[in-house]
Design a protein around this motif. Structure first.
Motif, short mmCIF file in Angstrom:
data_model
loop_
_atom_site.label_atom_id
_atom_site.label_comp_id
_atom_site.label_asym_id
_atom_site.label_seq_id
_atom_site.Cartn_x
_atom_site.Cartn_y
_atom_site.Cartn_z
N VAL A 148 88.51 49.78 7.98
CA VAL A 148 87.63 49.76 9.15
C VAL A 148 87.62 51.14 9.82
O VAL A 148 86.58 51.59 10.32
CB VAL A 148 88.06 48.68 10.15
CG1 VAL A 148 87.29 48.80 11.46
CG2 VAL A 148 87.83 47.29 9.55
N GLY A 149 88.75 51.80 9.81
CA GLY A 149 88.80 53.16 10.34
C GLY A 149 87.89 54.12 9.59
O GLY A 149 87.39 55.09 10.16
N ARG A 150 87.65 53.84 8.31
CA ARG A 150 86.78 54.71 7.51
C ARG A 150 85.30 54.45 7.78
O ARG A 150 84.53 55.38 7.98
CB ARG A 150 87.06 54.50 6.02
CG ARG A 150 88.42 54.98 5.55
CD ARG A 150 88.63 54.64 4.07
NE ARG A 150 89.96 55.00 3.61
CZ ARG A 150 90.42 54.69 2.39
NH1 ARG A 150 89.66 54.01 1.54
NH2 ARG A 150 91.65 55.05 2.05
N PHE A 151 84.88 53.17 7.79
CA PHE A 151 83.45 52.91 7.90
C PHE A 151 83.01 52.38 9.26
O PHE A 151 81.82 52.35 9.55
CB PHE A 151 82.97 51.96 6.80
CG PHE A 151 83.55 50.56 6.83
CD1 PHE A 151 83.21 49.64 7.81
CD2 PHE A 151 84.44 50.14 5.83
CE1 PHE A 151 83.72 48.36 7.81
CE2 PHE A 151 84.97 48.85 5.84
CZ PHE A 151 84.60 47.96 6.84
N PRO A 153 83.01 53.60 12.39
CA PRO A 153 82.20 54.45 13.26
C PRO A 153 80.74 54.58 12.82
O PRO A 153 79.88 54.93 13.63
CB PRO A 153 82.91 55.81 13.18
CG PRO A 153 84.33 55.47 12.82
CD PRO A 153 84.22 54.31 11.89
N ALA A 154 80.45 54.28 11.57
CA ALA A 154 79.08 54.45 11.06
C ALA A 154 78.15 53.31 11.48
O ALA A 154 76.92 53.48 11.47
CB ALA A 154 79.10 54.56 9.54
N GLY A 155 78.70 52.15 11.79
CA GLY A 155 77.85 51.03 12.16
C GLY A 155 77.18 50.35 10.98
O GLY A 155 76.33 49.48 11.17
N GLU A 156 77.54 50.73 9.79
CA GLU A 156 77.00 50.10 8.59
C GLU A 156 77.99 50.30 7.45
O GLU A 156 78.80 51.23 7.46
CB GLU A 156 75.64 50.70 8.20
CG GLU A 156 75.69 52.19 7.93
CD GLU A 156 74.32 52.77 7.61
OE1 GLU A 156 73.31 52.08 7.88
OE2 GLU A 156 74.26 53.91 7.11
N ALA A 157 77.93 49.40 6.47
CA ALA A 157 78.87 49.48 5.35
C ALA A 157 78.40 48.58 4.22
O ALA A 157 77.56 47.69 4.42
CB ALA A 157 80.28 49.06 5.80
N ASP A 158 78.94 48.83 3.04
CA ASP A 158 78.81 47.91 1.90
C ASP A 158 80.15 47.20 1.80
O ASP A 158 81.17 47.83 1.48
CB ASP A 158 78.49 48.69 0.63
CG ASP A 158 78.52 47.81 -0.62
OD1 ASP A 158 78.66 46.57 -0.49
OD2 ASP A 158 78.42 48.36 -1.74
N PHE A 411 76.42 46.69 12.08
CA PHE A 411 77.24 46.17 13.18
C PHE A 411 77.33 47.23 14.26
O PHE A 411 76.94 48.39 14.05
CB PHE A 411 78.65 45.80 12.67
CG PHE A 411 79.29 46.89 11.85
CD1 PHE A 411 80.01 47.92 12.45
CD2 PHE A 411 79.14 46.91 10.47
CE1 PHE A 411 80.59 48.94 11.70
CE2 PHE A 411 79.71 47.92 9.70
CZ PHE A 411 80.43 48.94 10.32
N THR A 412 77.84 46.86 15.41
CA THR A 412 78.07 47.83 16.47
C THR A 412 79.18 48.78 16.03
O THR A 412 80.26 48.34 15.65
CB THR A 412 78.50 47.12 17.77
OG1 THR A 412 77.48 46.20 18.15
CG2 THR A 412 78.73 48.13 18.88
N PRO A 413 78.93 50.09 16.05
CA PRO A 413 79.97 51.04 15.61
C PRO A 413 81.28 50.81 16.35
O PRO A 413 81.30 50.50 17.54
CB PRO A 413 79.36 52.41 15.94
CG PRO A 413 77.88 52.17 15.90
CD PRO A 413 77.68 50.78 16.44
N ARG A 414 82.37 50.97 15.59
CA ARG A 414 83.69 50.68 16.15
C ARG A 414 84.73 51.58 15.51
O ARG A 414 84.71 51.79 14.30
CB ARG A 414 84.05 49.21 15.89
CG ARG A 414 85.42 48.76 16.39
CD ARG A 414 85.45 48.71 17.90
NE ARG A 414 86.79 48.45 18.40
CZ ARG A 414 87.26 47.26 18.72
NH1 ARG A 414 86.51 46.18 18.54
NH2 ARG A 414 88.47 47.12 19.22
N THR A 415 85.62 52.10 16.33
CA THR A 415 86.77 52.84 15.80
C THR A 415 88.03 52.09 16.21
O THR A 415 88.09 51.52 17.31
CB THR A 415 86.83 54.28 16.35
OG1 THR A 415 86.91 54.23 17.77
CG2 THR A 415 85.59 55.06 15.94
N PRO A 416 89.02 52.06 15.35
CA PRO A 416 90.24 51.29 15.66
C PRO A 416 90.95 51.73 16.92
O PRO A 416 91.67 50.93 17.53
CB PRO A 416 91.11 51.52 14.42
CG PRO A 416 90.15 51.80 13.32
CD PRO A 416 89.03 52.58 13.98
#
Length: 423
Positions: A148-151, A153-158, A411-416
């Protein structure tokens, strides 16, 4: 012995003729790309042939496929009639057959019978019993937090390539005793091998090299890990036997569990009502996991057996040295159609864990990994939304698994480390 090789093949006789019951049937080709896209169409064709259908696992490599629940249970509980040893079959198959990576004989618990199976299984179970549930939970949480720390902040992921697959690489790499930096090798080799296509042999070799490096590292320096516990187990496995136990365990643990997680997430995120009950805590994540195991199991066709001698089974003359595959996917499909509404969500009477002497010995570990992974992710990112409708998602080819190629979300961007509620 190198895990990417097998004993020198014997001279190859002509492949045994199909059983008489199937002489007029066209094999259902499970290796086609269409099988991944629409497996139910293929299961219908198999079911139309009776309790056992006639299929191809690869071009020119036929097999019987069990699509009837009672027939599957009868087979799984009859070790006198059926063997897990594929060596008589191997002599009939070309050495470059793409499915050999998943089916060739190796001295481990999956491909053995009798006393050898009991010995291997004991070491396997004892090693996993040393993994405490709270410790396994912490390993999963650490891996989820890292990803989650990697993706985030982007607000999107696979959630396939960016979450489920690397998550299992991190968790299993850690359990078996290698650093995180080696997890990519594990993921890449297994992915190619499972698909059973043109890259299968390359994937088998890459995965074999990873396992050999792992065994070498642990032989030199033990640690609090499954590989070391296998090396030191009282049944005194040889280094070669430990190699093959690890080869099996990593393969059987990584890919199906990654696919279980991504299949669960695709069902949950694609169903807002279902998702809201899970994120609110009014319904446990285990309900979603059990639903996938019942109706969309990640290892859809496996549990491979061979008749010790030709035998009549549920009205079909089954020849020796021909694979008999349990279609957990077909059993789930027809169960959903016939009984779907009658089953409670937590009803775990499906056969995804197999049955009998070879039933999965570590299902509780697998369930813990999958449920904790989904729960931790949805705690971090409670507003996951699909980018692609579920019925438009693409599935990887291959006769053995039910595996998404991608699961794009936003999703809403998130940093740990940001303020706010944390898991």
């Amino acid at each position: 012995m190198n895990p990417s090789t097998s004993p020198p093949p014997s001279p190859k006789p002509a492949y045994p003729a199909p059983a008489e019951a199937f002489t007029l049937s066209t094999p259902v080709r499970l290796w086609e790309d269409g099988f991944g896209a629409d497996p139910h169409h293929y299961y219908e064709a198999l079911r139309a042939q009776g309790p056992l259908g006639w299929a191809e696992l690869a071009p020119g490599v036929p097999a019987y496929v069990v699509t009837d629940r009672q027939a599957a249970l009868d087979l799984l509980h009859d070790d006198a009639t059926w063997s897990h040893d594929p060596r008589p079959w191997e002599t009939t198959v070309a050495e470059d057959a793409p499915i050999l990576g998943m089916m060739r004989w190796r001295p481990n618990t999956l491909f053995s019978d009798g006393e050898a199976h009991v010995r291997y299984r004991r070491a396997f179970v004892d090693a996993f019993d040393l993994v405490e549930p709270h410790d396994l939970r912490e390993r999963v949480h650490r891996a989820v937090d890292l990803l989650v720390g990697r993706f985030g902040p982007a607000g999107e992921a696979d959630l396939v390539s960016g979450f489920a697959r690397p998550l299992m690489s991190l968790v299993f790499n850690d359990l078996f005793g290698l650093p995180d930096s080696e997890s990519g090798r594990l993921e890449a080799g297994l992915g190619k091998m499972m698909e059973g296509g043109a890259q299968a042999a390359e994937g088998e070799a890459e995965f074999g090299a990873y396992v050999l490096d792992l065994i070498a590292a642990k032989s030199e320096r033990r640690g609090p890990d499954i590989t070391s516990w296998l090396l030191d187990h009282p049944v005194e496995l040889t280094a070669e036997e430990v190699t093959w136990q690890v080869f099996l365990t990593l393969g059987a643990g990584h890919e199906p569990t990654a696919n279980l997680v991504s299949n669960v997430l695709s069902r949950v995120i694609g169903n807002p009502d279902f998702y809201s009950t899970l994120t609110s805590g009014s319904r446990p994540i285990t309900d979603a996991v059990t639903e996938v195991l019942r109706y969309e199991t990640p290892l859809s066709n496996y549990g491979i057996h061979y008749a010790r001698e030709s035998v009549s089974f549920h009205g079909v003359w089954v020849q020796a040295a021909v694979p008999v595959v349990i279609s957990y996917g077909a059993l789930g499909h027809f169960g959903e159609r016939e009984f779907g509404a009658a089953h409670h969500p937590s009803d775990a009477s499906h056969l995804s864990w197999s049955a009998g002497e070879h039933a999965c010995p570590v299902k509780h570990h697998t369930l813990l990994i999958a449920t904790e992974a989904v729960e931790r992710l949805t705690q971090w990112l409670p507003d996951l939304e699909p980018v692609v409708p579920r019925d438009a998602l693409a599935w990887r080819p291959g006769p053995f698994h039910r595996s998404l190629t991608a699961l794009p979300v936003r999703f809403t961007p998130r940093t740990p480390d940001q303020s706010g509620e944390r898991p």
